[in-house]
Design an enzyme around this catalytic site. Structure first.
Site, short mmCIF file in Angstrom:
data_model
loop_
_atom_site.label_atom_id
_atom_site.label_comp_id
_atom_site.label_asym_id
_atom_site.label_seq_id
_atom_site.Cartn_x
_atom_site.Cartn_y
_atom_site.Cartn_z
N ASP A 36 0.80 -1.23 0.00
CA ASP A 36 0.00 0.00 0.00
C ASP A 36 0.83 1.29 0.00
O ASP A 36 0.28 2.38 0.13
CB ASP A 36 -0.92 0.01 1.23
CG ASP A 36 -2.04 -1.00 1.09
OD1 ASP A 36 -2.33 -1.41 -0.06
OD2 ASP A 36 -2.60 -1.40 2.11
N HIS A 240 29.01 5.04 -10.31
CA HIS A 240 27.65 5.15 -9.75
C HIS A 240 27.54 4.35 -8.46
O HIS A 240 26.59 3.59 -8.26
CB HIS A 240 26.60 4.68 -10.77
CG HIS A 240 26.46 5.60 -11.94
ND1 HIS A 240 25.82 5.26 -13.10
CD2 HIS A 240 26.87 6.89 -12.11
CE1 HIS A 240 25.86 6.28 -13.95
NE2 HIS A 240 26.49 7.28 -13.37
N ASP A 257 29.12 12.97 -4.03
CA ASP A 257 28.40 13.53 -5.19
C ASP A 257 26.94 13.60 -4.79
O ASP A 257 26.26 12.57 -4.73
CB ASP A 257 28.61 12.62 -6.42
CG ASP A 257 27.96 13.18 -7.69
OD1 ASP A 257 27.15 14.13 -7.60
OD2 ASP A 257 28.26 12.65 -8.78
N ASP A 268 23.82 19.75 -8.56
CA ASP A 268 24.66 18.56 -8.74
C ASP A 268 26.10 18.94 -8.40
O ASP A 268 26.75 19.63 -9.19
CB ASP A 268 24.52 18.09 -10.20
CG ASP A 268 25.22 16.78 -10.48
OD1 ASP A 268 25.78 16.18 -9.55
OD2 ASP A 268 25.23 16.36 -11.66
N HIS A 347 34.47 9.21 -18.25
CA HIS A 347 33.18 9.86 -18.50
C HIS A 347 33.38 11.24 -19.09
O HIS A 347 34.51 11.72 -19.19
CB HIS A 347 32.32 9.90 -17.22
CG HIS A 347 32.91 10.67 -16.08
ND1 HIS A 347 32.90 12.03 -16.00
CD2 HIS A 347 33.54 10.25 -14.94
CE1 HIS A 347 33.46 12.43 -14.87
NE2 HIS A 347 33.88 11.37 -14.21
N HIS A 351 27.06 17.68 -18.41
CA HIS A 351 25.73 17.39 -18.93
C HIS A 351 24.88 18.62 -18.63
O HIS A 351 25.22 19.42 -17.75
CB HIS A 351 25.13 16.12 -18.29
CG HIS A 351 25.15 16.11 -16.78
ND1 HIS A 351 24.23 16.76 -16.01
CD2 HIS A 351 26.02 15.53 -15.91
CE1 HIS A 351 24.51 16.57 -14.72
NE2 HIS A 351 25.60 15.83 -14.63
N HIS A 358 20.22 15.06 -15.32
CA HIS A 358 20.76 14.98 -16.68
C HIS A 358 19.67 15.58 -17.55
O HIS A 358 18.77 14.88 -18.01
CB HIS A 358 21.07 13.54 -17.08
CG HIS A 358 22.21 12.95 -16.28
ND1 HIS A 358 22.57 11.64 -16.36
CD2 HIS A 358 23.05 13.52 -15.38
CE1 HIS A 358 23.60 11.42 -15.54
NE2 HIS A 358 23.90 12.55 -14.94
N GLU A 389 32.56 18.60 -14.45
CA GLU A 389 32.88 17.56 -13.48
C GLU A 389 33.97 16.59 -13.90
O GLU A 389 33.74 15.40 -14.03
CB GLU A 389 31.61 16.78 -13.12
CG GLU A 389 30.79 16.28 -14.30
CD GLU A 389 29.58 15.46 -13.83
OE1 GLU A 389 29.76 14.51 -13.05
OE2 GLU A 389 28.44 15.77 -14.25
N TYR A 393 40.20 8.38 -11.80
CA TYR A 393 39.85 7.16 -11.05
C TYR A 393 40.99 6.18 -11.29
O TYR A 393 41.11 5.62 -12.38
CB TYR A 393 38.50 6.62 -11.52
CG TYR A 393 37.47 7.74 -11.58
CD1 TYR A 393 36.75 8.11 -10.44
CD2 TYR A 393 37.28 8.48 -12.75
CE1 TYR A 393 35.85 9.17 -10.48
CE2 TYR A 393 36.39 9.54 -12.80
CZ TYR A 393 35.68 9.89 -11.67
OH TYR A 393 34.80 10.94 -11.70
N ARG A 409 36.70 13.42 -7.97
CA ARG A 409 35.91 14.19 -8.93
C ARG A 409 35.59 15.53 -8.28
O ARG A 409 35.37 15.58 -7.06
CB ARG A 409 34.62 13.44 -9.32
CG ARG A 409 33.72 14.20 -10.27
CD ARG A 409 32.65 13.34 -10.96
NE ARG A 409 31.68 12.76 -10.05
CZ ARG A 409 31.66 11.48 -9.67
NH1 ARG A 409 32.57 10.64 -10.11
NH2 ARG A 409 30.73 11.06 -8.84
N GLU A 411 32.96 18.71 -9.03
CA GLU A 411 31.83 19.04 -9.91
C GLU A 411 31.12 20.31 -9.44
O GLU A 411 30.74 20.42 -8.27
CB GLU A 411 30.82 17.88 -9.91
CG GLU A 411 29.54 18.18 -10.68
CD GLU A 411 28.62 16.97 -10.82
OE1 GLU A 411 28.65 16.09 -9.94
OE2 GLU A 411 27.87 16.93 -11.80
#
Ligand code: GLY
Ligand code: MN
Ligand code: MN
Length: 441
Positions: A36, A240, A257, A268, A347, A351, A358, A389, A393, A409, A411
């Protein structure tokens, strides 16, 4: 006139310029999480952009011809019993008045009304091919209009993608949108400061996530704009990463992030900082490379530049840094041409950012003829918002131990302005000196 009415008017002009027709956009459905319980409701970005109407089970239909345009909202009827459980509903009449539609009808009448509204119209504009249920429904409406053929009624000869028009509009933000995005960015920056202050060896990634969420919510943000990444040590090399469970060890870096959504607009931010408050030697060397790459990318954001220019600027600095650190051999041009740098930077640098993290909008010039590398990259113009960003790595057993398992990173969110760019997220510290001072305090 409300911002939403102005957008409908602009959309009507774009449809008219393409021969007119009927456009339809639906709000998002409610989704059951389990038994529910439902997922927190989040309206569809395009629908909300055009209407400002927050209830599920709603659609907007715009009828556009040479003479003018009419917007019809379809929404739930008033229902005293349901409203006792779930809260008030506008109902068509109040919604029409409050949100500035020419007409409003109960959602239950949508199929019947569309069979009439689509008669003798040249085209149907909708989110073409975006979901099977909608496509099936469109077939039903077209079938209902075609069934009237013997009465001399023609069905639309064309189905066209509404998103292509709305995406173009959403790509360039108006002043009201930018005001919200600045506020969202400030809240997220404050959350990153809070995360830095709370970080110490021994605590868990989720404890830092809790600090972020607390700061978002206490400032009025409705949701995180995406799942927050709180990644210690080698976890930062998982782009991710979703675990957010590990214990933070002395000597590791922590990559965070995270950004809030405020009134439908995303922010972001990524920051990477030392768990114990002091960057180690190789950590600092790589951090300085990423920071320099980010600055080079930010310097490339200005009207008239191409979407890819900041990326290219970042890649050049990263490639040189990787060679200087001994992680890559050969020349900078060689590392870029061969793509060798992609082992450590896999990457893109940017974006679009807006209602969706995104965000929508073509990254290439719409309608431009393709050249050697596809259509030319989009030319930046004031009002576009993009992330910057870059990251590195570094993992792999073949690498010297001192460099292994470091993920970094940095960003920020950049608004293209008339003269260059404005960094909306500047309140989150990123120079090593500022981060170390903050964590000391
Ligand atoms: N947080 C999602 C991204 O940086 O693209
Ligand atoms: Mn991003
Ligand atoms: Mn991000």
């Amino acid at each position: 006139m409300s911002a939403h009415s102005i957008r409908r008017q602009r959309l009507a002009e774009a449809i008219r310029a393409r021969g007119g027709g009927v456009a339809i956009a639906f709000n998002a459905p409610e989704v059951v999480r389990n038994r529910d319980s439902e997922y927190p409701y989040r309206w569809d970005s395009d629908f909300y952009y055009l209407t400002g109407f927050p209830e599920p089970e709603a659609a907007v239909v715009m009828v556009v011809d040479g003479a003018g345009s009419e917007s019809v909202l379809f929404c739930r009827d008033k229902d005293e019993e349901r409203e006792t459980w779930d809260g008030t509903r506008f109902g068509p009449e109040a919604a029409r008045e409050r949100f500035g539609f020419e007409r409003a009808e109960p959602i239950a009448r949508l199929d019947e009304e569309l069979a009439k509204l689509l008669a003798d119209r040249p085209a149907l504009w909708y989110a073409l091919g975006s979901n099977e249920r909608l496509d099936a429904r469109v077939r039903g409406w077209l079938g209902a209009v075609r069934a009237q053929a013997r009465a001399g009624v023609a069905a639309p000869a064309q189905a066209l993608d509404l998103r292509a028009l709305v995406d173009e509009m959403r790509l360039v933000k108006d002043d009201g949108e930018l005001d919200t995005m600045r506020r969202a960015a400030r809240i997220s920056a404050a959350a990153h400061v809070r995360a830095m202050r709370a970080t110490r060896p021994g605590c868990r990634e989720y404890e830092i996530e809790a600090e972020l969420l607390h700061e978002f919510r206490r400032n009025g943000s409705q949701f995180p704009a995406y799942g927050s990444i709180v990644a210690a040590g080698r976890n930062a090399c998982v782009l991710h990463y979703r675990g957010n469970e590990a214990r933070l060890a002395d000597g590791e870096l922590l990559l965070v992030d995270a950004g809030c959504e405020l009134d439908g607009y995303a922010s972001d931010i990524t920051r990477t900082f030392p768990v114990n408050g002091h960057f180690g030697g190789p950590q600092r060397a790589l951090y300085d490379v990423v920071l320099e790459a980010q600055q080079a990318a930010i310097d490339a954001v200005r009207p008239g530049a191409r979407f890819v220019d900041p990326h290219d600027a970042a890649v050049r600095v990263l490639a040189r840094g990787l060679i200087d650190c001994g992680l890559l051999q050969g020349s900078v041009d060689g590392a870029i041409e061969s793509g060798a740098y992609k082992r450590f930077y896999m990457h893109r640098t940017s974006h679009w950012l807006g209602m969706d993290v995104h965000d929508c909008g073509d990254y290439r010039e719409p309608g431009a003829p393709p050249g050697d590398g596809g259509r030319p990259w989009r030319v930046l113009q004031p009002g576009m918002v993009m992330t910057i960003e870059p990251g590195l790595y570094v993992r792999g057993d073949d690498l010297p131990e001192a460099w292994r398992d470091i993920g970094i990173r940095i960003e920020d969110d950049a608004l293209v302005t008339a003269s260059g760019c404005e960094i909306l997220t500047a309140d989150a510290p990123k120079s090593p000196g500022d981060i170390e001072a903050l964590m000391r305090g």
